[in-house]
Design a protein around this motif. Structure first.
Motif, PDB file in Angstrom:
ATOM      1  N   PRO A  32       0.811  -1.226   0.000  1.00  0.00           N
ATOM      2  CA  PRO A  32       0.000   0.000   0.000  1.00  0.00           C
ATOM      3  C   PRO A  32       0.841   1.272   0.000  1.00  0.00           C
ATOM      4  CG  PRO A  32      -0.069  -1.072   2.149  1.00  0.00           C
ATOM      5  CD  PRO A  32       0.593  -2.023   1.207  1.00  0.00           C
ATOM      6  N   ASN A  33       2.078   1.192   0.453  1.00  0.00           N
ATOM      7  CA  ASN A  33       2.941   2.375   0.460  1.00  0.00           C
ATOM      8  C   ASN A  33       3.383   2.780  -0.935  1.00  0.00           C
ATOM      9  OD1 ASN A  33       2.891   2.537   3.298  1.00  0.00           O
ATOM     10  ND2 ASN A  33       4.552   1.030   3.466  1.00  0.00           N
ATOM     11  N   LYS A  34       3.233   1.875  -1.915  1.00  0.00           N
ATOM     12  CA  LYS A  34       3.640   2.174  -3.284  1.00  0.00           C
ATOM     13  C   LYS A  34       2.445   2.286  -4.227  1.00  0.00           C
ATOM     14  CE  LYS A  34       8.218   0.045  -2.976  1.00  0.00           C
ATOM     15  NZ  LYS A  34       9.164  -0.924  -3.600  1.00  0.00           N
ATOM     16  N   ARG A  35       1.233   2.246  -3.663  1.00  0.00           N
ATOM     17  CA  ARG A  35       0.035   2.299  -4.485  1.00  0.00           C
ATOM     18  C   ARG A  35      -0.452   3.737  -4.666  1.00  0.00           C
ATOM     19  NH1 ARG A  35      -3.431  -2.123  -4.927  1.00  0.00           N
ATOM     20  NH2 ARG A  35      -4.612  -0.698  -6.257  1.00  0.00           N
ATOM     21  N   ARG A  36      -0.914   4.064  -5.858  1.00  0.00           N
ATOM     22  CA  ARG A  36      -1.587   5.353  -6.115  1.00  0.00           C
ATOM     23  C   ARG A  36      -2.996   5.305  -5.564  1.00  0.00           C
ATOM     24  NH1 ARG A  36      -4.052   9.239  -6.235  1.00  0.00           N
ATOM     25  NH2 ARG A  36      -4.433  10.756  -7.888  1.00  0.00           N
ATOM     26  N   TYR A  37      -3.689   4.173  -5.771  1.00  0.00           N
ATOM     27  CA  TYR A  37      -5.064   4.007  -5.278  1.00  0.00           C
ATOM     28  C   TYR A  37      -5.028   2.996  -4.126  1.00  0.00           C
ATOM     29  CZ  TYR A  37      -6.274   6.531  -9.485  1.00  0.00           C
ATOM     30  OH  TYR A  37      -6.348   7.492 -10.456  1.00  0.00           O
ATOM     31  N   VAL A  38      -4.987   3.534  -2.919  1.00  0.00           N
ATOM     32  CA  VAL A  38      -4.820   2.702  -1.728  1.00  0.00           C
ATOM     33  C   VAL A  38      -6.110   1.991  -1.370  1.00  0.00           C
ATOM     34  CG1 VAL A  38      -4.182   2.704   0.710  1.00  0.00           C
ATOM     35  CG2 VAL A  38      -3.010   4.237  -0.895  1.00  0.00           C
ATOM     36  N   ASN A  39      -7.252   2.668  -1.541  1.00  0.00           N
ATOM     37  CA  ASN A  39      -8.552   2.087  -1.176  1.00  0.00           C
ATOM     38  C   ASN A  39      -9.530   2.177  -2.354  1.00  0.00           C
ATOM     39  OD1 ASN A  39      -8.058   1.486   1.707  1.00  0.00           O
ATOM     40  ND2 ASN A  39      -7.832   3.721   1.867  1.00  0.00           N
ATOM     41  N   PRO A  40      -9.253   1.463  -3.435  1.00  0.00           N
ATOM     42  CA  PRO A  40     -10.159   1.548  -4.589  1.00  0.00           C
ATOM     43  C   PRO A  40     -11.489   0.868  -4.320  1.00  0.00           C
ATOM     44  CG  PRO A  40      -8.535  -0.171  -4.938  1.00  0.00           C
ATOM     45  CD  PRO A  40      -8.132   0.542  -3.672  1.00  0.00           C
ATOM     46  N   LEU A  41     -12.523   1.366  -4.992  1.00  0.00           N
ATOM     47  CA  LEU A  41     -13.827   0.723  -4.924  1.00  0.00           C
ATOM     48  C   LEU A  41     -13.842  -0.491  -5.854  1.00  0.00           C
ATOM     49  CD1 LEU A  41     -16.035   3.948  -5.068  1.00  0.00           C
ATOM     50  CD2 LEU A  41     -15.411   2.607  -3.038  1.00  0.00           C
ATOM     51  N   PRO A  42     -14.712  -1.475  -5.580  1.00  0.00           N
ATOM     52  CA  PRO A  42     -14.747  -2.680  -6.433  1.00  0.00           C
ATOM     53  C   PRO A  42     -15.010  -2.361  -7.899  1.00  0.00           C
ATOM     54  CG  PRO A  42     -15.970  -3.041  -4.402  1.00  0.00           C
ATOM     55  CD  PRO A  42     -15.614  -1.577  -4.432  1.00  0.00           C
ATOM     56  N   GLU A  43     -15.760  -1.288  -8.168  1.00  0.00           N
ATOM     57  CA  GLU A  43     -16.110  -0.964  -9.553  1.00  0.00           C
ATOM     58  C   GLU A  43     -15.094  -0.042 -10.227  1.00  0.00           C
ATOM     59  OE1 GLU A  43     -18.402   1.976  -6.884  1.00  0.00           O
ATOM     60  OE2 GLU A  43     -17.764  -0.126  -6.853  1.00  0.00           O
ATOM     61  N   ASP A  44     -14.036   0.360  -9.546  1.00  0.00           N
ATOM     62  CA  ASP A  44     -13.067   1.289 -10.127  1.00  0.00           C
ATOM     63  C   ASP A  44     -12.317   0.648 -11.290  1.00  0.00           C
ATOM     64  OD1 ASP A  44     -13.687   3.400  -8.532  1.00  0.00           O
ATOM     65  OD2 ASP A  44     -11.996   3.180  -7.158  1.00  0.00           O
TER      66      ASP A  44
END
Length: 375
Positions: free
Chosen positions: A244-256
């Motif tokens: 998660p420290n290297k993610r742009r979208y840390v908490n994406p929605l299922p439909e993203d």
């Protein structure tokens, strides 16, 4: 007309097709042919509507190698003209601004925003001179979203018939609520088709884009092709995958999802969960291309989020530029002529190249046909 640019090996099925011959990316004569056969016959984005907001606003641009001046006349109508005086081919406008008329910088001929000749100094004693015969040459204009498009071909179908209406319906993109926040240009040393080929597939993401690869579920990356556009789409990886420290979208929605849209020949839209970016490709020669990126965000996003995304996109762009410039050099090698497509991953590239082939050979069926998305 003789079909000088025929690539006999180009097949309509991606599984059996070979790519365009390397000469199509290297030959200046092919580039000149493209200016006339592709860019002068298709809708070209040349401005945003907010740049021509008030009567008298104008700006200069170019399309298919032609100088253009765009303006909003006193009635509020958008107009475009060749930026060429009908007297001795001088320019009638430079840069951008707001003015009541256009004046040739060569001999002072003056035109209103309707293109009509108002004054022609020194022509009073010229026999049979009719000012009505020396108006600026007008060019077709249309708008889509926040962009002004022009078409140099008077017989070309309307933008809506080419891709506008179908693309709006299929993509679902609406411009309400989006704000332009950043603009950037990149001049790269490659043929414009090299960049489009690269943009039209996600096959290269694992090797070329480590940051982007962390955000995508590439097992579900597909490309849908339509008559004059294609859409790549891929789900965003769930939050529990990757560091998660290297993610742009840390908490994406299922439909993203992430989507990349290619409207032939050179107008693209990147669609991420929190932003849109428009990418316009303008050939500057057979081996040089100008890219314009404009980023749009929703009103409620914070400045830190904007800066993070623009930095992320900028890194991806420079990774693509490096790849494309290597490819341009590789196309010159005596060891290379043409390649093969991945049937699973490169139907978008094949779709783009098939339209290039179609236009260069004057085989275009211009009106939009219904097409079932290909997966």
């Amino acid at each position: 007309m003789q079909k000088l640019w025929t690539n006999e090996s180009f097949q309509p099925e991606v599984a059996s097709a070979q790519t365009l011959d390397a000469s199509w990316y290297l030959d200046p004569q092919v580039f000149e042919r493209e200016q006339d056969a592709i860019f002068a016959r298709t809708w070209q984005a040349v401005a945003r509507t907010d740049e021509l907001a008030k009567p008298g606003d104008y700006l200069t641009s170019e399309a298919a190698g032609e100088p253009i001046v765009l303006t909003r006349d006193q009635t509020g109508k958008l107009r475009a003209y060749y930026n060429v005086c009908p007297h001795r081919a001088g320019v009638v406008a430079r840069g951008k601004g707001n003015r009541k008329s256009f004046q040739c910088l060569y001999h002072g001929w003056t035109f209103n925003h309707d293109g009509q000749l108002l004054r022609a100094p020194g022509m009073e004693e010229t026999p049979s001179f009719d000012p009505a015969c020396f108006s600026l040459h007008e060019i077709r204009t249309e708008t889509w979203g926040p962009y002004v498009f022009i078409n140099l071909d008077d017989d070309a179908p309307a933008l809506a018939a080419m891709w506008g209406d179908e693309f709006t319906r299929v993509s679902g993109i609406r411009w309400d609520g989006w704000t332009l926040v950043e603009r950037c240009e990149y001049l790269i040393n490659c043929n414009w088709k090299v960049y489009l080929d690269n943009y039209a597939e996600g096959y290269h993401v694992p090797m070329a884009h480590p940051g982007l690869n962390r955000e995508m579920n590439l097992d579900e990356y597909y490309v849908d092709t339509y008559r004059f556009f294609s859409i790549q789409w891929v789900p965003v990886k769930p939050a529990n995958q990757g560091n998660p420290n290297k993610r742009r979208y840390v908490n994406p929605l299922p439909e993203d999802k992430i989507r990349y849209h290619v409207m032939f020949p050179n107008f693209m839209i990147d669609e991420y969960p929190d932003n849109l970016s428009v990418n316009i490709v303008r050939p500057q020669g057979h081996d040089k291309t100008l890219l314009t990126f404009e980023w749009y965000f929703k009103h409620d996003i914070d400045q830190a989020g904007i800066e993070t995304m623009v930095k992320f996109a900028d890194e991806v762009q420079y990774e693509d530029i490096e790849i494309c410039e290597y490819v341009q050099q590789g196309l010159k090698s005596r060891s290379y002529n043409r390649g093969r497509f991945s049937a699973r991953h490169e139907n978008g590239v094949h779709h783009f190249q098939s339209l290039v082939h179609e236009y260069l050979n004057n085989d275009v069926i211009p009106l939009c046909r219904e097409a079932t998305p290909i997966k």
